[in-house]
Design a protein around this motif. Sequence first.
Motif, mmCIF file in Angstrom:
data_model
loop_
_atom_site.group_PDB
_atom_site.id
_atom_site.type_symbol
_atom_site.label_atom_id
_atom_site.label_comp_id
_atom_site.label_asym_id
_atom_site.label_seq_id
_atom_site.Cartn_x
_atom_site.Cartn_y
_atom_site.Cartn_z
ATOM 1 N N ALA A 11 41.007 63.023 75.293
ATOM 2 C CA ALA A 11 39.851 63.356 76.416
ATOM 3 C C ALA A 11 39.234 64.887 76.109
ATOM 4 O O ALA A 11 38.983 64.840 77.254
ATOM 5 N N THR A 12 40.128 65.767 74.921
ATOM 6 C CA THR A 12 39.703 66.663 75.188
ATOM 7 C C THR A 12 38.260 66.981 75.173
ATOM 8 O O THR A 12 37.826 67.865 76.087
ATOM 9 N N PRO A 13 36.956 65.933 74.567
ATOM 10 C CA PRO A 13 35.914 65.886 74.936
ATOM 11 C C PRO A 13 35.532 66.046 75.790
ATOM 12 O O PRO A 13 34.060 66.909 76.511
ATOM 13 N N TRP A 14 35.810 65.764 77.136
ATOM 14 C CA TRP A 14 35.154 65.284 77.943
ATOM 15 C C TRP A 14 35.237 66.756 79.750
ATOM 16 O O TRP A 14 34.857 66.467 80.247
ATOM 17 N N VAL A 15 36.329 67.536 78.675
ATOM 18 C CA VAL A 15 36.482 68.945 79.540
ATOM 19 C C VAL A 15 34.925 69.136 79.793
ATOM 20 O O VAL A 15 34.186 69.517 79.418
ATOM 21 N N GLY A 16 34.368 69.328 81.537
ATOM 22 C CA GLY A 16 33.394 69.803 81.937
ATOM 23 C C GLY A 16 32.684 68.960 83.052
ATOM 24 O O GLY A 16 31.774 68.977 83.584
ATOM 25 N N ALA A 17 33.145 67.372 81.913
ATOM 26 C CA ALA A 17 32.216 66.435 82.639
ATOM 27 C C ALA A 17 32.351 66.628 84.070
ATOM 28 O O ALA A 17 34.091 66.917 84.824
ATOM 29 N N VAL A 18 31.899 65.964 84.561
ATOM 30 C CA VAL A 18 31.604 66.566 86.697
ATOM 31 C C VAL A 18 31.017 64.829 86.971
ATOM 32 O O VAL A 18 29.754 63.949 86.616
ATOM 33 N N THR A 19 31.597 64.641 88.408
ATOM 34 C CA THR A 19 30.821 62.691 88.564
ATOM 35 C C THR A 19 31.128 63.522 90.101
ATOM 36 O O THR A 19 32.148 64.076 90.482
ATOM 37 N N ARG A 20 29.773 62.472 90.814
ATOM 38 C CA ARG A 20 30.192 63.021 92.243
ATOM 39 C C ARG A 20 30.232 61.308 92.815
ATOM 40 O O ARG A 20 29.450 60.593 91.987
ATOM 41 N N MET A 94 35.781 67.634 85.353
ATOM 42 C CA MET A 94 37.028 67.997 84.360
ATOM 43 C C MET A 94 38.035 69.358 84.489
ATOM 44 O O MET A 94 36.084 69.889 82.805
ATOM 45 N N ALA A 95 38.830 70.353 84.532
ATOM 46 C CA ALA A 95 39.065 71.094 84.019
ATOM 47 C C ALA A 95 39.666 71.525 82.447
ATOM 48 O O ALA A 95 39.756 72.578 82.126
ATOM 49 N N LYS A 96 40.387 70.853 82.685
ATOM 50 C CA LYS A 96 41.677 70.593 81.716
ATOM 51 C C LYS A 96 41.864 69.686 81.044
ATOM 52 O O LYS A 96 42.404 68.451 81.969
ATOM 53 N N VAL A 97 42.279 69.340 80.011
ATOM 54 C CA VAL A 97 43.198 68.356 79.258
ATOM 55 C C VAL A 97 44.410 69.226 78.584
ATOM 56 O O VAL A 97 44.594 69.420 77.811
ATOM 57 N N ASP A 98 45.553 68.646 78.728
ATOM 58 C CA ASP A 98 46.922 68.597 78.020
ATOM 59 C C ASP A 98 47.804 67.532 78.471
ATOM 60 O O ASP A 98 48.747 66.795 78.900
ATOM 61 N N GLY A 99 47.526 67.257 76.530
ATOM 62 C CA GLY A 99 47.867 65.468 76.266
ATOM 63 C C GLY A 99 47.507 64.749 76.841
ATOM 64 O O GLY A 99 45.999 64.329 76.522
ATOM 65 N N THR A 101 47.498 64.300 79.912
ATOM 66 C CA THR A 101 47.429 64.682 80.985
ATOM 67 C C THR A 101 45.546 65.282 81.407
ATOM 68 O O THR A 101 45.465 66.044 81.569
ATOM 69 N N LEU A 102 45.304 64.989 82.673
ATOM 70 C CA LEU A 102 43.644 64.975 83.268
ATOM 71 C C LEU A 102 43.616 66.018 83.866
ATOM 72 O O LEU A 102 44.045 65.311 85.476
ATOM 73 N N VAL A 103 43.504 67.066 84.069
ATOM 74 C CA VAL A 103 42.624 68.055 85.421
ATOM 75 C C VAL A 103 41.492 68.105 86.143
ATOM 76 O O VAL A 103 40.295 68.481 85.669
ATOM 77 N N PHE A 104 41.554 67.724 87.179
ATOM 78 C CA PHE A 104 39.903 67.538 87.194
ATOM 79 C C PHE A 104 40.172 68.672 88.984
ATOM 80 O O PHE A 104 41.148 68.953 89.978
ATOM 81 N N GLU A 105 39.140 69.540 89.178
ATOM 82 C CA GLU A 105 38.887 70.456 90.597
ATOM 83 C C GLU A 105 37.542 69.780 91.113
ATOM 84 O O GLU A 105 37.182 69.022 91.263
ATOM 85 N N ILE A 106 38.610 69.245 92.263
ATOM 86 C CA ILE A 106 37.231 68.853 93.132
ATOM 87 C C ILE A 106 37.073 70.498 94.370
ATOM 88 O O ILE A 106 37.364 71.036 95.545
ATOM 89 N N VAL A 107 35.498 69.667 94.654
ATOM 90 C CA VAL A 107 34.791 69.801 95.967
ATOM 91 C C VAL A 107 33.979 69.072 96.471
ATOM 92 O O VAL A 107 33.130 68.128 96.264
ATOM 93 N N VAL A 108 34.524 69.230 97.894
ATOM 94 C CA VAL A 108 33.787 68.147 98.485
ATOM 95 C C VAL A 108 32.794 69.326 99.808
ATOM 96 O O VAL A 108 33.549 70.062 100.695
ATOM 97 N N ARG A 109 31.514 68.435 99.636
ATOM 98 C CA ARG A 109 31.073 69.284 100.088
ATOM 99 C C ARG A 109 30.357 68.652 101.393
ATOM 100 O O ARG A 109 29.432 67.097 100.844
#
Length: 142
Positions: A11-20, A94-99, A101-109
Amino acid sequence: MESSERPTVDATPWVGAVTRVELTVTDADTAQAVGSGDVPVLGTPRLLALAEAATVGATASRLPPGFTTVGTRVEIEHRVATPIGGRVVAEARMAKVDGRTLVFEIVVRDGRQVVAEGRVERVILDRARFLAKALEDREAPA
């Protein structure tokens, strides 16, 4: 592949992907309705579900057939109340991939301000294997 080996997804190439994902708050989304309080504003469990929907959206079209993700960890700060009729947009990056595990930063506006911020972790897994294990665990004697 041996049965003990786990198939992998890079999933490393997905880092930076954004979904709303957006939501207009209804009676069914309130703290009163979801049992998290007694006020008619967007309930934190519903806000969390919206954030998780954004993380699922970030991976759904990228995963190969037979794979899925499940949520494993959530940190969220719900800062601002949103009344019925208010519109919120959850953005997952998607902020980070660790094996697996996918880490997402979330912002709700809500268009004017940040309603919530946080982090959601999801793990990539083989869907059939996961469901088989869940059923096996359910049927095991206590």
